[in-house]
Design a protein around this motif. Sequence first.
Motif, PDB file in Angstrom:
ATOM      1  N   ASP A  27       0.783  -1.102   0.105  1.00  0.00           N
ATOM      2  CA  ASP A  27       0.065   0.120   0.061  1.00  0.00           C
ATOM      3  C   ASP A  27       0.922   1.301   0.030  1.00  0.00           C
ATOM      4  O   ASP A  27       0.444   2.464  -0.137  1.00  0.00           O
ATOM      5  N   LEU A  28       2.273   1.095   0.020  1.00  0.00           N
ATOM      6  CA  LEU A  28       3.127   2.422   0.128  1.00  0.00           C
ATOM      7  C   LEU A  28       2.824   3.372  -1.046  1.00  0.00           C
ATOM      8  O   LEU A  28       2.824   4.494  -0.803  1.00  0.00           O
ATOM      9  N   GLU A  29       2.771   2.754  -2.179  1.00  0.00           N
ATOM     10  CA  GLU A  29       2.596   3.676  -3.217  1.00  0.00           C
ATOM     11  C   GLU A  29       1.179   4.298  -3.220  1.00  0.00           C
ATOM     12  O   GLU A  29       0.833   5.574  -4.016  1.00  0.00           O
ATOM     13  N   LYS A  30       0.236   4.010  -2.510  1.00  0.00           N
ATOM     14  CA  LYS A  30      -1.080   4.458  -2.524  1.00  0.00           C
ATOM     15  C   LYS A  30      -1.385   5.693  -1.377  1.00  0.00           C
ATOM     16  O   LYS A  30      -1.957   6.508  -1.369  1.00  0.00           O
ATOM     17  N   VAL A  31      -0.061   5.752  -0.814  1.00  0.00           N
ATOM     18  CA  VAL A  31      -0.251   6.605   0.585  1.00  0.00           C
ATOM     19  C   VAL A  31       0.953   7.623   0.370  1.00  0.00           C
ATOM     20  O   VAL A  31       2.029   7.282  -0.095  1.00  0.00           O
ATOM     21  N   THR A  32       0.623   8.829   0.281  1.00  0.00           N
ATOM     22  CA  THR A  32       1.722  10.079   0.290  1.00  0.00           C
ATOM     23  C   THR A  32       2.167  10.514   1.485  1.00  0.00           C
ATOM     24  O   THR A  32       1.599  10.224   2.761  1.00  0.00           O
ATOM     25  N   VAL A  33       3.245  11.317   1.682  1.00  0.00           N
ATOM     26  CA  VAL A  33       3.960  11.693   2.739  1.00  0.00           C
ATOM     27  C   VAL A  33       2.985  12.511   3.551  1.00  0.00           C
ATOM     28  O   VAL A  33       3.017  12.950   4.494  1.00  0.00           O
ATOM     29  N   GLY A  34       2.181  13.216   2.661  1.00  0.00           N
ATOM     30  CA  GLY A  34       0.936  14.232   3.380  1.00  0.00           C
ATOM     31  C   GLY A  34      -0.058  13.427   4.398  1.00  0.00           C
ATOM     32  O   GLY A  34      -0.438  14.088   5.335  1.00  0.00           O
ATOM     33  N   ASP A  35      -0.329  12.071   4.083  1.00  0.00           N
ATOM     34  CA  ASP A  35      -1.006  11.266   4.650  1.00  0.00           C
ATOM     35  C   ASP A  35      -0.519  10.927   6.287  1.00  0.00           C
ATOM     36  O   ASP A  35      -1.136  10.578   6.988  1.00  0.00           O
ATOM     37  N   ILE A  36       0.883  11.055   6.252  1.00  0.00           N
ATOM     38  CA  ILE A  36       1.672  10.416   7.554  1.00  0.00           C
ATOM     39  C   ILE A  36       2.276  11.611   8.285  1.00  0.00           C
ATOM     40  O   ILE A  36       2.951  11.347   9.031  1.00  0.00           O
ATOM     41  N   MET A  37       2.409  12.717   7.591  1.00  0.00           N
ATOM     42  CA  MET A  37       3.179  13.741   8.189  1.00  0.00           C
ATOM     43  C   MET A  37       2.767  14.411   9.718  1.00  0.00           C
ATOM     44  O   MET A  37       1.693  14.262  10.150  1.00  0.00           O
ATOM     45  N   VAL A  38       3.526  14.915  10.318  1.00  0.00           N
ATOM     46  CA  VAL A  38       3.386  15.739  11.463  1.00  0.00           C
ATOM     47  C   VAL A  38       2.824  16.967  10.832  1.00  0.00           C
ATOM     48  O   VAL A  38       3.421  17.595  10.334  1.00  0.00           O
ATOM     49  N   PRO A  39       1.585  17.341  11.217  1.00  0.00           N
ATOM     50  CA  PRO A  39       1.220  18.758  10.524  1.00  0.00           C
ATOM     51  C   PRO A  39       1.909  19.860  11.016  1.00  0.00           C
ATOM     52  O   PRO A  39       2.625  19.841  12.369  1.00  0.00           O
ATOM     53  N   ARG A  40       1.742  20.983  10.363  1.00  0.00           N
ATOM     54  CA  ARG A  40       2.489  22.164  10.766  1.00  0.00           C
ATOM     55  C   ARG A  40       2.417  22.546  12.012  1.00  0.00           C
ATOM     56  O   ARG A  40       3.407  22.945  12.739  1.00  0.00           O
TER      57      ARG A  40
END
Length: 430
Positions: free
Chosen positions: A198-211
């Motif tokens: 599933d890694l290619e279906k998930v972007t860094v924006g989905d797992i990032m620490v919000p601003r």
Amino acid sequence: MEHVSTGTLLIILVIMVLVSAYFSASETGMMTLNRYRLRHAAKQGNRAARRVEKLLSRTDRLLSLVLIGNNLVNILASALATIVGMRLYGDAGVAVATGVLTFVVLLFAEVLPKTIAALYPERIAFPSSVLLVPLQTVMMPLVWLLNMMARLIMRLLGIKLPSNLRDALNKEELRSVVNSSRSLISRRNQDMLISILDLEKVTVGDIMVPRNDIVGINVNDDWKSIIRQLTHSPHGRIVLYRDNLDDAIGMLRVREAYRLMTEKKEFTKENLLRAADEIYYIPEGTPLNVQLVKFQRNKEKVGLIVNEYGDIQGLATVEDILEEIVGDFTTSMSPSLAEEVIPQSDGSVLIEGGANIRELNKAFNWTLPEDEARTINGMLLEELEDIPAVNTRTRIGSYQIDILEVSGNMIKQVRITPLTPLKDGVDDAR
């Protein structure tokens, strides 16, 4: 044939049935072998596996060989049975021989051997390959002739043969294989394998620490405040910025700051800024499988995520991607999903506003929309287009949502009630 005794003919007939059973079992055993298990055994040096793999590399030749042998034996057995029947029962012996032989062949040369071969393909195929390899060599001219005639007829009928026959699996097929291997792979390892797919279906924006949750130090603060933030930081790396996070100037390794504190007689802002590493930026839509490779290639462990305008959206680390595969680490400073959700006895779930929608969907098998927002708070603000009051009720898809707590400009807690029964997953979230 008149000089051959009836007893001898019966013995030959039994041998023919056994040979037919051999070819039937060989065909089924070869065709039902697990190709990936076979390939693994061949790579491990199993000679029988290598023989079978070589035979299966040209399935058309193997099937032609088996069918030639099987049909020759069955036709010969039919002729012998007719002779025996006529000797024993006269003209009625033809019908008797046909009926008896049909029953014997079906039971002992077809159903029984093929059933056993389907249950134990390796035990049948591996020993069988010892005879099939030399037989294929001897029968090669006839096999080649039959294959050429078959291909010619297929071409006349407009049937095209594929240029490359491959048994490789695509990702969805591989996912099905993993899901069907529950008896051989533990649930945890199974989930990890699915997460990798599933890694290619998930972007860094989905797992990032919000601003808003990024820990940083404003270098324009007074020096004592900076030292206090350094000594009390729970993180290994801290963003350095001037007044605003969008004016980030470096990524400081706290361990390096401690080293400077102990080695430098005068530990100043200038020394601190020189010790900071250059910031590694990550485009917002980068898939996790791509970013993991980029982290490795660039020898980086953390990066700031920016949108198309260059504004900082959040922060992602190698650990965040690894957690996506193996689950939360015990050292994680962020709350886990189990700490953000409380399933209720009536089927509803109390959820913190900052809970990640994608994680909720995975845990409860829900279908909350996750395209426009990543958190429950963001989803509701996007849906309502306003900061709602407490006790506001709304419906998104097949989910009833009650706002339970609002603080400032954020929704702190909600109650989500699926309008369809909850599927398995509640225990996993807990």
